[in-house]
Every structure is written in structure tokens, then in C-alpha cells.
Motif scaffolding. Structure first.
Motif, PDB file in Angstrom:
ATOM      1  N   GLN A   1      71.614 -19.094  28.617  1.00 37.16           N
ATOM      2  CA  GLN A   1      72.416 -18.550  29.719  1.00 37.16           C
ATOM      3  C   GLN A   1      71.581 -17.741  30.708  1.00 37.16           C
ATOM      4  O   GLN A   1      72.118 -17.056  31.563  1.00 37.16           O
ATOM      5  N   GLU A   2      70.257 -17.827  30.579  1.00 32.26           N
ATOM      6  CA  GLU A   2      69.390 -17.081  31.474  1.00 32.26           C
ATOM      7  C   GLU A   2      69.620 -17.527  32.918  1.00 32.26           C
ATOM      8  O   GLU A   2      69.904 -18.691  33.167  1.00 32.26           O
ATOM      9  N   VAL A   3      69.521 -16.567  33.826  1.00 29.01           N
ATOM     10  CA  VAL A   3      69.693 -16.867  35.250  1.00 29.01           C
ATOM     11  C   VAL A   3      68.315 -16.786  35.912  1.00 29.01           C
ATOM     12  O   VAL A   3      67.716 -15.715  35.970  1.00 29.01           O
ATOM     13  N   LEU A   4      67.810 -17.930  36.369  1.00 26.69           N
ATOM     14  CA  LEU A   4      66.493 -17.984  36.999  1.00 26.69           C
ATOM     15  C   LEU A   4      66.508 -17.139  38.273  1.00 26.69           C
ATOM     16  O   LEU A   4      67.324 -17.347  39.161  1.00 26.69           O
ATOM     17  N   GLN A   5      65.606 -16.171  38.324  1.00 22.40           N
ATOM     18  CA  GLN A   5      65.498 -15.278  39.471  1.00 22.40           C
ATOM     19  C   GLN A   5      64.439 -15.820  40.421  1.00 22.40           C
ATOM     20  O   GLN A   5      63.409 -16.336  39.983  1.00 22.40           O
TER      21      GLN A   5
END
Length: 132
Positions: free
Chosen positions: A51-55
Motif C-alpha cells: 500500500q506504499e504511495v510512491l512519492q
């Protein structure tokens, strides 16, 4: 073996680096951008694996304020408004000591997503954290 403890923390605004020295003699200069894209917050890490959100678009981010959290961490307030990441001394040591690998992983994730490092993040309306 005890975990290394910090002996000094310096925010270098001009070069956008957080310098952290530890009692094992190691010292790291961690770019604000690296801290921001690897922030330990739920906003970045998600609420579970996958669920990581690519920054991205964080190259010019600066730390506007930083406060100590107990005796174990610091909480920076970044210029893009992000302020929910609590960086433990252990996590800062990890970021500092693993910088080359972390940068490579970040560049690979950007490439796989077809996103430019400097592309602005979507506005709050497209925020990926809304699916609870």
C-alpha cells in the motif's frame, strides 16, 4: 549490542541535508528528499504491505521545523505540508547507512511506475489513502 545513539543533529537548509552523528563514530548527511520519499508515515508507507504511495516531486522539499519526540525520534515538518513522519534514531541510521541502495530502489520504482522524479504529486482529490 546496543543501538547507536545520536550525538548531534544539524539541519543544513542550504544543501537540504539532515546531518546526524552517532556514538559509534558514524555520521550521515541525509538529503531531505530521501527522508521525504521514505517517510515512515502511513501517508507514505500505507497501512500494510503493497500500500506504499510512491512519492515524487520532492527534490526541492525543505524541513521547515523539526521537533524531538521523547528520547527516541524527531518529527520534521516539510515544506510540502507533510509532518506526520516520526523518524526514530534507528530509522535515521538506516536511511543514512543504506542511502545508495535506497536511492537505487527509489529510481527503480519511479521507472516502473513511469513517473518522473520531479513530476508533481496528484492533488488531495487523488489521494490514495482514502480507501479505508
Amino acid at each position: 549490542m546496543s543501538k547507536p545513539q545520536p550525538t548531534g543533529v544539524t539541519v543544513h537548509q542550504q544543501s537540504r541535508l539532515l546531518e546526524v552523528s552517532f556514538d559509534d563514530g558514524r555520521s550521515f548527511r541525509i538529503p531531505f528528499e530521501l527522508m521525504r520519499v521514505y517517510s515512515p508515515s502511513a501517508e507514505v508507507q500505507g497501512h500494510g504491505p503493497g500500500q506504499e504511495v510512491l512519492q515524487h516531486g520532492k527534490r526541492d522539499v525543505v524541513i521547515e521545523d523539526i521537533v524531538q519526540v521523547g528520547h527516541y525520534a524527531v518529527q520534521p515538518k516539510f515544506s510540502d505540508g507533510h509532518d506526520s513522519g516520526i523518524f526514530t534514531w534507528e530509522y535515521l541510521y538506516f536511511l543514512g547507512s543504506e542511502q545508495p541502495d535506497l536511492w537505487r530502489q527509489y529510481e527503480t520504482r519511479l521507472q516502473q511506475a513511469g513517473v518522473d522524479r520531479d513530476a508533481p504529486m496528484p492533488t488531495a482529490g487523488g489521494h490514495a489513502c482514502g480507501n479505508h
